[in-house]
Design a protein around this motif. Structure first.
Motif, PDB file in Angstrom:
ATOM      1  N   LEU A   1      41.077  43.732  21.816  1.00 40.16           N
ATOM      2  CA  LEU A   1      40.979  43.691  23.269  1.00 40.16           C
ATOM      3  C   LEU A   1      41.427  45.007  23.897  1.00 40.16           C
ATOM      4  CD1 LEU A   1      40.510  42.129  25.938  1.00 40.16           C
ATOM      5  CD2 LEU A   1      42.898  41.377  25.773  1.00 40.16           C
ATOM      6  N   LEU A   2      42.567  45.521  23.428  1.00 40.97           N
ATOM      7  CA  LEU A   2      43.101  46.759  23.997  1.00 40.97           C
ATOM      8  C   LEU A   2      42.179  47.947  23.723  1.00 40.97           C
ATOM      9  CD1 LEU A   2      46.897  46.327  23.179  1.00 40.97           C
ATOM     10  CD2 LEU A   2      45.759  46.038  25.376  1.00 40.97           C
ATOM     11  N   VAL A   3      41.616  47.984  22.532  1.00 48.57           N
ATOM     12  CA  VAL A   3      40.667  49.057  22.218  1.00 48.57           C
ATOM     13  C   VAL A   3      39.446  48.963  23.134  1.00 48.57           C
ATOM     14  CG1 VAL A   3      39.074  49.934  20.467  1.00 48.57           C
ATOM     15  CG2 VAL A   3      41.423  49.349  19.835  1.00 48.57           C
ATOM     16  N   GLY A   4      38.959  47.748  23.344  1.00 48.93           N
ATOM     17  CA  GLY A   4      37.815  47.558  24.237  1.00 48.93           C
ATOM     18  C   GLY A   4      38.132  47.935  25.673  1.00 48.93           C
ATOM     19  N   GLU A   5      39.339  47.571  26.131  1.00 43.89           N
ATOM     20  CA  GLU A   5      39.757  47.939  27.488  1.00 43.89           C
ATOM     21  C   GLU A   5      39.822  49.458  27.633  1.00 43.89           C
ATOM     22  OE1 GLU A   5      41.324  45.772  30.302  1.00 43.89           O
ATOM     23  OE2 GLU A   5      39.632  44.722  29.414  1.00 43.89           O
ATOM     24  N   HIS A   6      40.365  50.099  26.624  1.00 42.98           N
ATOM     25  CA  HIS A   6      40.506  51.561  26.674  1.00 42.98           C
ATOM     26  C   HIS A   6      39.135  52.240  26.708  1.00 42.98           C
ATOM     27  CE1 HIS A   6      42.218  55.516  26.017  1.00 42.98           C
ATOM     28  NE2 HIS A   6      41.409  55.688  24.985  1.00 42.98           N
ATOM     29  N   ARG A   7      38.214  51.786  25.874  1.00 45.95           N
ATOM     30  CA  ARG A   7      36.886  52.379  25.829  1.00 45.95           C
ATOM     31  C   ARG A   7      36.120  52.152  27.124  1.00 45.95           C
ATOM     32  NH1 ARG A   7      35.056  50.622  19.675  1.00 45.95           N
ATOM     33  NH2 ARG A   7      36.294  52.211  18.567  1.00 45.95           N
ATOM     34  N   ALA A   8      36.417  51.038  27.794  1.00 47.97           N
ATOM     35  CA  ALA A   8      35.734  50.748  29.056  1.00 47.97           C
ATOM     36  C   ALA A   8      36.377  51.477  30.235  1.00 47.97           C
ATOM     37  CB  ALA A   8      35.732  49.243  29.315  1.00 47.97           C
ATOM     38  N   GLY A   9      37.460  52.203  29.963  1.00 50.58           N
ATOM     39  CA  GLY A   9      38.115  52.962  31.024  1.00 50.58           C
ATOM     40  C   GLY A   9      38.979  52.133  31.937  1.00 50.58           C
ATOM     41  N   ARG A  10      39.358  50.904  31.488  1.00 53.27           N
ATOM     42  CA  ARG A  10      40.221  50.068  32.310  1.00 53.27           C
ATOM     43  C   ARG A  10      41.670  50.254  31.884  1.00 53.27           C
ATOM     44  NH1 ARG A  10      35.713  46.445  31.671  1.00 53.27           N
ATOM     45  NH2 ARG A  10      36.654  45.622  29.776  1.00 53.27           N
ATOM     46  N   SER A  11      42.568  50.056  32.818  1.00 47.78           N
ATOM     47  CA  SER A  11      43.993  50.219  32.528  1.00 47.78           C
ATOM     48  C   SER A  11      44.481  49.070  31.671  1.00 47.78           C
ATOM     49  CB  SER A  11      44.798  50.265  33.826  1.00 47.78           C
ATOM     50  OG  SER A  11      46.191  50.254  33.539  1.00 47.78           O
ATOM     51  N   MET A  12      45.114  49.393  30.559  1.00 46.75           N
ATOM     52  CA  MET A  12      45.644  48.365  29.674  1.00 46.75           C
ATOM     53  C   MET A  12      46.919  47.740  30.235  1.00 46.75           C
ATOM     54  SD  MET A  12      44.977  49.990  25.883  1.00 46.75           S
ATOM     55  CE  MET A  12      45.731  51.574  26.258  1.00 46.75           C
ATOM     56  N   ARG A  13      47.418  48.303  31.339  1.00 45.23           N
ATOM     57  CA  ARG A  13      48.655  47.793  31.918  1.00 45.23           C
ATOM     58  C   ARG A  13      48.412  46.917  33.141  1.00 45.23           C
ATOM     59  NH1 ARG A  13      52.488  53.254  31.821  1.00 45.23           N
ATOM     60  NH2 ARG A  13      52.405  53.579  29.563  1.00 45.23           N
ATOM     61  N   ARG A  14      47.163  46.621  33.449  1.00 51.97           N
ATOM     62  CA  ARG A  14      46.908  45.846  34.659  1.00 51.97           C
ATOM     63  C   ARG A  14      47.524  44.453  34.544  1.00 51.97           C
ATOM     64  NH1 ARG A  14      41.272  43.397  34.288  1.00 51.97           N
ATOM     65  NH2 ARG A  14      40.604  43.736  32.137  1.00 51.97           N
ATOM     66  N   TRP A  15      48.260  44.100  35.576  1.00 53.33           N
ATOM     67  CA  TRP A  15      49.068  42.877  35.569  1.00 53.33           C
ATOM     68  C   TRP A  15      48.199  41.629  35.481  1.00 53.33           C
ATOM     69  CZ3 TRP A  15      53.140  40.566  34.311  1.00 53.33           C
ATOM     70  CH2 TRP A  15      53.618  39.420  34.948  1.00 53.33           C
ATOM     71  N   SER A  16      47.023  41.658  36.072  1.00 54.91           N
ATOM     72  CA  SER A  16      46.169  40.482  36.085  1.00 54.91           C
ATOM     73  C   SER A  16      45.772  40.035  34.682  1.00 54.91           C
ATOM     74  CB  SER A  16      44.908  40.748  36.917  1.00 54.91           C
ATOM     75  OG  SER A  16      44.173  41.829  36.363  1.00 54.91           O
ATOM     76  N   LEU A  17      45.750  40.977  33.738  1.00 49.44           N
ATOM     77  CA  LEU A  17      45.348  40.643  32.369  1.00 49.44           C
ATOM     78  C   LEU A  17      46.448  39.904  31.621  1.00 49.44           C
ATOM     79  CD1 LEU A  17      43.158  41.007  30.160  1.00 49.44           C
ATOM     80  CD2 LEU A  17      44.311  43.129  29.528  1.00 49.44           C
ATOM     81  N   TRP A  18      47.705  40.256  31.895  1.00 54.76           N
ATOM     82  CA  TRP A  18      48.818  39.756  31.097  1.00 54.76           C
ATOM     83  C   TRP A  18      49.636  38.676  31.789  1.00 54.76           C
ATOM     84  CZ3 TRP A  18      47.805  41.472  26.530  1.00 54.76           C
ATOM     85  CH2 TRP A  18      47.217  42.723  26.365  1.00 54.76           C
ATOM     86  N   ARG A  19      49.437  38.479  33.095  1.00 54.65           N
ATOM     87  CA  ARG A  19      50.314  37.572  33.845  1.00 54.65           C
ATOM     88  C   ARG A  19      50.297  36.155  33.285  1.00 54.65           C
ATOM     89  NH1 ARG A  19      48.776  37.633  39.830  1.00 54.65           N
ATOM     90  NH2 ARG A  19      46.831  36.874  38.888  1.00 54.65           N
ATOM     91  N   ALA A  20      49.105  35.543  33.167  1.00 55.50           N
ATOM     92  CA  ALA A  20      49.008  34.152  32.722  1.00 55.50           C
ATOM     93  C   ALA A  20      49.551  33.947  31.310  1.00 55.50           C
ATOM     94  CB  ALA A  20      47.566  33.664  32.828  1.00 55.50           C
ATOM     95  N   PRO A  21      49.149  34.759  30.307  1.00 53.70           N
ATOM     96  CA  PRO A  21      49.692  34.528  28.965  1.00 53.70           C
ATOM     97  C   PRO A  21      51.191  34.739  28.876  1.00 53.70           C
ATOM     98  CG  PRO A  21      48.356  36.528  29.030  1.00 53.70           C
ATOM     99  CD  PRO A  21      48.105  35.788  30.301  1.00 53.70           C
ATOM    100  N   LEU A  22      51.733  35.681  29.635  1.00 49.27           N
ATOM    101  CA  LEU A  22      53.181  35.901  29.609  1.00 49.27           C
ATOM    102  C   LEU A  22      53.928  34.717  30.209  1.00 49.27           C
ATOM    103  CD1 LEU A  22      53.461  39.698  30.521  1.00 49.27           C
ATOM    104  CD2 LEU A  22      53.920  38.615  28.313  1.00 49.27           C
ATOM    105  N   ILE A  23      53.381  34.143  31.280  1.00 50.20           N
ATOM    106  CA  ILE A  23      54.004  32.962  31.878  1.00 50.20           C
ATOM    107  C   ILE A  23      53.964  31.789  30.906  1.00 50.20           C
ATOM    108  CG2 ILE A  23      53.754  31.224  33.690  1.00 50.20           C
ATOM    109  CD1 ILE A  23      52.818  33.470  35.547  1.00 50.20           C
ATOM    110  N   VAL A  24      52.820  31.608  30.243  1.00 49.29           N
ATOM    111  CA  VAL A  24      52.686  30.518  29.267  1.00 49.29           C
ATOM    112  C   VAL A  24      53.703  30.682  28.143  1.00 49.29           C
ATOM    113  CG1 VAL A  24      51.187  29.560  27.490  1.00 49.29           C
ATOM    114  CG2 VAL A  24      50.280  30.010  29.758  1.00 49.29           C
ATOM    115  N   LEU A  25      53.804  31.897  27.593  1.00 42.23           N
ATOM    116  CA  LEU A  25      54.749  32.129  26.495  1.00 42.23           C
ATOM    117  C   LEU A  25      56.182  31.931  26.953  1.00 42.23           C
ATOM    118  CD1 LEU A  25      53.243  35.233  24.664  1.00 42.23           C
ATOM    119  CD2 LEU A  25      53.422  32.896  23.802  1.00 42.23           C
TER     120      LEU A  25
END
Length: 201
Positions: A147-171
């Motif tokens: 996923l991170l490699v794909g995000e990087h190649r697509a030029g998207r920020s790997m640190r965007r909060w919207s991507l990690w918020r839900a899984p971090l809350i679940v964990l």
């Protein structure tokens, strides 16, 4: 309210109580009768199979759904009916590992919105039986790297909060809160004993 999973003969419990919490949805409404937990076991496994069917259908229609459901069906046929008839922590998560593989494949293919599901299913598997820990970590790590490699190649920020918020809350809520409470209230707690066992301390 349980803070750990089923008891093991080695002096510690399985890592977490999520299995008990899910079964309580059924047994609690039936005044904790034994049959309700058995029904809950079947229904929870059915939820995993239905989840696999829905995800595979949305991802590729019949071309995807048929092979994934065939894997689950053949696995049940090979193991026998007791996996549904007996409530035992190695049996209950049986179809959830197949679900984890499907979720990991989708996450690795760039569907970051499936991260929350991957986090929940992975946490549930590890909490219910510690033997799933290494496979879950390996599969999840593969999916995250892809996923991170794909995000990087697509030029998207790997640190965007919207991507990690839900899984971090679940964990945090499902995976760590009961373990932290158990460690604080019953020091050194089940998690410390489990780690000491596997480290030979």
């Amino acid at each position: 309210t349980p803070l750990t999973g089923p008891w093991m003969q080695f002096g510690w419990n399985q890592p977490g109580p999520t299995m008990y919490y899910l079964l309580a949805l059924f047994s609690g409404g039936a005044r904790q009768r034994g049959w309700a937990s058995l029904v809950g076991n079947v229904l929870l496994q059915g939820v995993a199979v239905a989840w696999i069917a829905r995800l595979s259908w949305k991802s590729g229609g019949l071309r995807w759904m048929v092979p994934w459901l065939a894997v689950v069906t053949l696995s049940y046929w090979a193991t026998g009916p007791w996996i549904l008839q007996q409530l035992w922590n190695p049996y209950l998560p049986f179809p959830f590992f197949t679900l984890l593989l499907l979720l990991a494949w989708l996450v690795g293919s760039g569907q970051g919105r499936r991260l929350a599901g991957l986090a929940f299913v992975g946490s549930f598997l590890v909490q219910t039986h510690v033997g799933y820990a290494l496979p879950v970590l390996a599969v999840s790590a593969w999916a995250l790297v892809r996923l991170l490699v794909g995000e990087h190649r697509a030029g998207r920020s790997m640190r965007r909060w919207s991507l990690w918020r839900a899984p971090l809350i679940v964990l945090a809520v499902v995976g760590f809160v009961p373990l932290v409470i158990d460690t604080v209230v019953h020091w050194p707690g089940n998690t410390v004993r489990l780690v000491q066992f596997y480290l030979g301390l």
